[in-house]
Motif scaffolding. Structure first.
Motif, PDB file in Angstrom:
ATOM      1  N   ILE A 133       0.858  -1.183   0.000  1.00  0.00           N
ATOM      2  CA  ILE A 133       0.000   0.000   0.000  1.00  0.00           C
ATOM      3  C   ILE A 133       0.893   1.231   0.000  1.00  0.00           C
ATOM      4  CG2 ILE A 133      -1.796   1.298   1.215  1.00  0.00           C
ATOM      5  CD1 ILE A 133      -2.662  -1.291   2.539  1.00  0.00           C
ATOM      6  N   ALA A 134       0.591   2.178  -0.877  1.00  0.00           N
ATOM      7  CA  ALA A 134       1.380   3.406  -0.954  1.00  0.00           C
ATOM      8  C   ALA A 134       0.459   4.596  -1.143  1.00  0.00           C
ATOM      9  CB  ALA A 134       2.391   3.324  -2.098  1.00  0.00           C
ATOM     10  N   ARG A 139      -3.710   9.679  -3.494  1.00  0.00           N
ATOM     11  CA  ARG A 139      -4.504   8.474  -3.695  1.00  0.00           C
ATOM     12  C   ARG A 139      -3.770   7.272  -3.091  1.00  0.00           C
ATOM     13  NH1 ARG A 139      -8.447   8.567  -7.647  1.00  0.00           N
ATOM     14  NH2 ARG A 139      -7.961   6.460  -8.366  1.00  0.00           N
ATOM     15  N   TRP A 140      -4.506   6.187  -2.922  1.00  0.00           N
ATOM     16  CA  TRP A 140      -3.957   4.967  -2.354  1.00  0.00           C
ATOM     17  C   TRP A 140      -3.742   3.943  -3.457  1.00  0.00           C
ATOM     18  CZ3 TRP A 140      -2.223   5.316   2.395  1.00  0.00           C
ATOM     19  CH2 TRP A 140      -2.788   6.279   3.242  1.00  0.00           C
ATOM     20  N   ALA A 149       0.261  -4.406  -9.631  1.00  0.00           N
ATOM     21  CA  ALA A 149      -0.614  -3.293  -9.279  1.00  0.00           C
ATOM     22  C   ALA A 149      -2.077  -3.727  -9.279  1.00  0.00           C
ATOM     23  CB  ALA A 149      -0.406  -2.138 -10.254  1.00  0.00           C
ATOM     24  N   LEU A 150      -2.806  -3.287  -8.253  1.00  0.00           N
ATOM     25  CA  LEU A 150      -4.230  -3.601  -8.133  1.00  0.00           C
ATOM     26  C   LEU A 150      -5.109  -2.382  -8.360  1.00  0.00           C
ATOM     27  CD1 LEU A 150      -4.087  -5.891  -4.963  1.00  0.00           C
ATOM     28  CD2 LEU A 150      -4.366  -6.618  -7.340  1.00  0.00           C
ATOM     29  N   GLY A 151      -4.499  -1.230  -8.530  1.00  0.00           N
ATOM     30  CA  GLY A 151      -5.282  -0.028  -8.789  1.00  0.00           C
ATOM     31  C   GLY A 151      -4.960   1.100  -7.832  1.00  0.00           C
ATOM     32  N   SER A 152      -5.531   2.249  -8.137  1.00  0.00           N
ATOM     33  CA  SER A 152      -5.346   3.457  -7.343  1.00  0.00           C
ATOM     34  C   SER A 152      -6.723   3.953  -6.916  1.00  0.00           C
ATOM     35  CB  SER A 152      -4.618   4.521  -8.168  1.00  0.00           C
ATOM     36  OG  SER A 152      -4.424   5.694  -7.424  1.00  0.00           O
ATOM     37  N   PHE A 153      -6.844   4.381  -5.650  1.00  0.00           N
ATOM     38  CA  PHE A 153      -8.156   4.644  -5.065  1.00  0.00           C
ATOM     39  C   PHE A 153      -8.156   5.927  -4.227  1.00  0.00           C
ATOM     40  CE2 PHE A 153      -7.436   0.162  -5.676  1.00  0.00           C
ATOM     41  CZ  PHE A 153      -8.584  -0.254  -6.336  1.00  0.00           C
ATOM     42  N   ASP A 154      -9.319   6.579  -4.220  1.00  0.00           N
ATOM     43  CA  ASP A 154      -9.483   7.786  -3.413  1.00  0.00           C
ATOM     44  C   ASP A 154      -9.643   7.455  -1.931  1.00  0.00           C
ATOM     45  OD1 ASP A 154      -9.711   9.648  -5.708  1.00  0.00           O
ATOM     46  OD2 ASP A 154     -11.556   8.512  -6.091  1.00  0.00           O
ATOM     47  N   ARG A 155     -10.298   6.340  -1.637  1.00  0.00           N
ATOM     48  CA  ARG A 155     -10.550   5.929  -0.259  1.00  0.00           C
ATOM     49  C   ARG A 155     -10.109   4.478  -0.093  1.00  0.00           C
ATOM     50  NH1 ARG A 155     -11.451  10.517  -1.030  1.00  0.00           N
ATOM     51  NH2 ARG A 155     -13.291  11.768  -0.417  1.00  0.00           N
ATOM     52  N   LEU A 156      -9.606   4.180   1.084  1.00  0.00           N
ATOM     53  CA  LEU A 156      -9.145   2.836   1.396  1.00  0.00           C
ATOM     54  C   LEU A 156      -9.691   2.425   2.759  1.00  0.00           C
ATOM     55  CD1 LEU A 156      -7.322   0.303   1.049  1.00  0.00           C
ATOM     56  CD2 LEU A 156      -5.429   1.657   1.980  1.00  0.00           C
ATOM     57  N   ASP A 305      -8.334   9.575  13.028  1.00  0.00           N
ATOM     58  CA  ASP A 305      -7.556  10.740  12.576  1.00  0.00           C
ATOM     59  C   ASP A 305      -7.053  10.586  11.153  1.00  0.00           C
ATOM     60  OD1 ASP A 305      -7.920  11.846  15.074  1.00  0.00           O
ATOM     61  OD2 ASP A 305      -5.966  11.197  15.845  1.00  0.00           O
ATOM     62  N   CYS A 306      -7.084   9.360  10.624  1.00  0.00           N
ATOM     63  CA  CYS A 306      -6.586   9.122   9.260  1.00  0.00           C
ATOM     64  C   CYS A 306      -7.665   9.312   8.204  1.00  0.00           C
ATOM     65  CB  CYS A 306      -6.031   7.699   9.149  1.00  0.00           C
ATOM     66  SG  CYS A 306      -4.650   7.334  10.241  1.00  0.00           S
ATOM     67  N   GLU A 307      -8.889   9.533   8.621  1.00  0.00           N
ATOM     68  CA  GLU A 307      -9.985   9.548   7.660  1.00  0.00           C
ATOM     69  C   GLU A 307      -9.935  10.736   6.707  1.00  0.00           C
ATOM     70  OE1 GLU A 307     -13.715   8.933   9.630  1.00  0.00           O
ATOM     71  OE2 GLU A 307     -13.141   6.925  10.349  1.00  0.00           O
ATOM     72  N   ASP A 308      -9.342  11.858   7.158  1.00  0.00           N
ATOM     73  CA  ASP A 308      -9.254  12.988   6.224  1.00  0.00           C
ATOM     74  C   ASP A 308      -8.210  12.741   5.135  1.00  0.00           C
ATOM     75  OD1 ASP A 308      -6.928  13.301   7.662  1.00  0.00           O
ATOM     76  OD2 ASP A 308      -7.286  15.386   8.227  1.00  0.00           O
ATOM     77  N   ALA A 309      -7.415  11.667   5.287  1.00  0.00           N
ATOM     78  CA  ALA A 309      -6.493  11.251   4.231  1.00  0.00           C
ATOM     79  C   ALA A 309      -7.096  10.110   3.413  1.00  0.00           C
ATOM     80  CB  ALA A 309      -5.159  10.812   4.829  1.00  0.00           C
ATOM     81  N   GLY A 310      -8.360   9.774   3.693  1.00  0.00           N
ATOM     82  CA  GLY A 310      -9.039   8.728   2.939  1.00  0.00           C
ATOM     83  C   GLY A 310      -8.739   7.327   3.413  1.00  0.00           C
ATOM     84  N   LEU A 311      -8.228   7.178   4.662  1.00  0.00           N
ATOM     85  CA  LEU A 311      -7.894   5.861   5.201  1.00  0.00           C
ATOM     86  C   LEU A 311      -8.836   5.544   6.362  1.00  0.00           C
ATOM     87  CD1 LEU A 311      -6.049   3.375   5.367  1.00  0.00           C
ATOM     88  CD2 LEU A 311      -4.516   4.720   6.842  1.00  0.00           C
TER      89      LEU A 311
END
Length: 342
Positions: A133-134, A139-140, A149-156, A305-311
């Motif tokens: 995960i990066a 994006r994630w 690669a499995l894709g890039s996502f806004d939310r994880l 606290d990580c939710e504003d980064a989409g995690l």
């Protein structure tokens, strides 16, 4: 919005379900062949049996409404016979009388996740283990065990048991101090292991209870239940016991030869039932659940606290209650927060 959910257990399926009407493209990655995680069902010799979670309690009204009204309720059954108790000496006593319903399905408890996912447009990739995960350009990015690669996502949304989620966080390429903080919080969640023995007999068991639970946690057996009392699970005239060994006993043997652990489990169950007829089942099955039951939840709000980064994080371990209804309720809540983040 593109959303990735790691894990198709009860909480992961509930997250996907909560996003069904959102403007979101949802992808679920599940390392196993099946869905619903520890709420698992197997089939053998015309029997089907729930060898992890036994049923869904009706303690959460939102979850109760989900199962009985929102989802297809065909085949939804209540295990009506009571749960009795026993202590370290093996003395069995009648359990307390209550009106608690114990929900499962004629086709097995795994139907919970199957029916949730069936109501969504989510893409589910089974036998796909996320190991990389990066955080890249806001994006994630996900990769599998072969670094494909499995894709890039806004939310994880991460839903595996806390130790496995902590492993993902430990290797995550995210240059943010929150990664370390949330890793430490998730890694601190302790888990109990459970060894499950499944024993089939070509005769009927005549007892007044559905299950027995050890109340003092000092007996080798932690739980013993009769799968034949679940409609549609076992043919008439047969018995199928699901024996879940105690946490300490299981933890000491989780890495031992499973056939030997199974034999010991059958012996302890036979002693508890005080009937040598149970010493020789005509067939058996077993499962060692290394991460079976979380002991407490995440301390503080570091994971939020990580939710504003989409995690996001979801699961029974997040709230510290090792029950299917808790995993479902938490997954619905997290999914709703993801949906509102559009």
């Amino acid at each position: 919005m593109n959303v990735a959910i790691v894990g198709a257990g009860a909480s992961g399926a509930a997250v996907a379900y909560a996003l069904r009407d959102a403007d979101a493209d949802v992808t679920v990655f599940e390392k196993s062949r099946g869905v619903c995680g520890r709420a698992a069902t197997r089939r053998r010799e015309d029997c089907q049996y729930d060898h992890g979670a036994n049923y869904v309690k009706d303690e959460d009204e939102r979850v109760n409404r989900l199962l009985t009204e929102e989802l297809d309720s065909e085949g939804l059954v209540d295990v009506e016979a009571p749960v009795w108790t026993f202590d370290a000496s093996g003395e069995i006593t009648e359990g307390r009388a209550d009106d608690e319903r114990k929900w499962t399905y004629e086709d097995g408890i795994t139907q919970v996740a199957k029916r949730l996912l069936a109501r969504t447009d989510a893409t589910v990739h089974r036998e796909t283990r996320v190991e990389g995960i990066a955080r890249e350009d806001g994006r994630w990015s996900l990769a599998d065990s072969e670094d494909a690669a499995l894709g890039s996502f806004d939310r994880l949304v991460l839903t595996p048991p806390a130790p496995q989620t902590a492993d993902l966080l430990a290797t995550m390429a995210w240059d943010d101090e929150r990664r370390i903080d949330v890793h430490d919080a998730v890694a601190a969640v302790d888990y109990a292991s459970v060894f499950t023995a499944v024993c089939h007999y070509p005769f009927e068991l005549d007892r007044p209870w559905y299950a027995l639970v050890n109340t003092d946690r000092e007996h080798p057996v932690g739980w013993l239940s009769r799968e034949e009392l679940k409609p549609g699970h076992v043919p008439d005239g047969e018995s199928l016991l699901v024996v879940q060994m105690g946490h300490d006993w299981s933890g000491e043997r989780i890495d031992d030869d499973p056939d030997q652990v199974l034999r010991e489990s059958v012996g302890h169950a036979t002693e508890l039932l005080a009937d040598d007829a149970f010493a020789d089942p005509d067939w058996t099955d077993h499962q060692g659940w290394r991460y079976a039951l979380p002991d407490g939840g995440v301390t503080g709000d570091t994971h939020r606290d990580c939710e504003d980064a989409g995690l996001y994080f979801a699961g029974d371990w997040v709230v510290g209650e090792s029950r299917v209804h808790a995993a479902l309720a938490n997954g619905l809540e997290v999914g709703e927060r993801v949906a509102s983040s559009e």
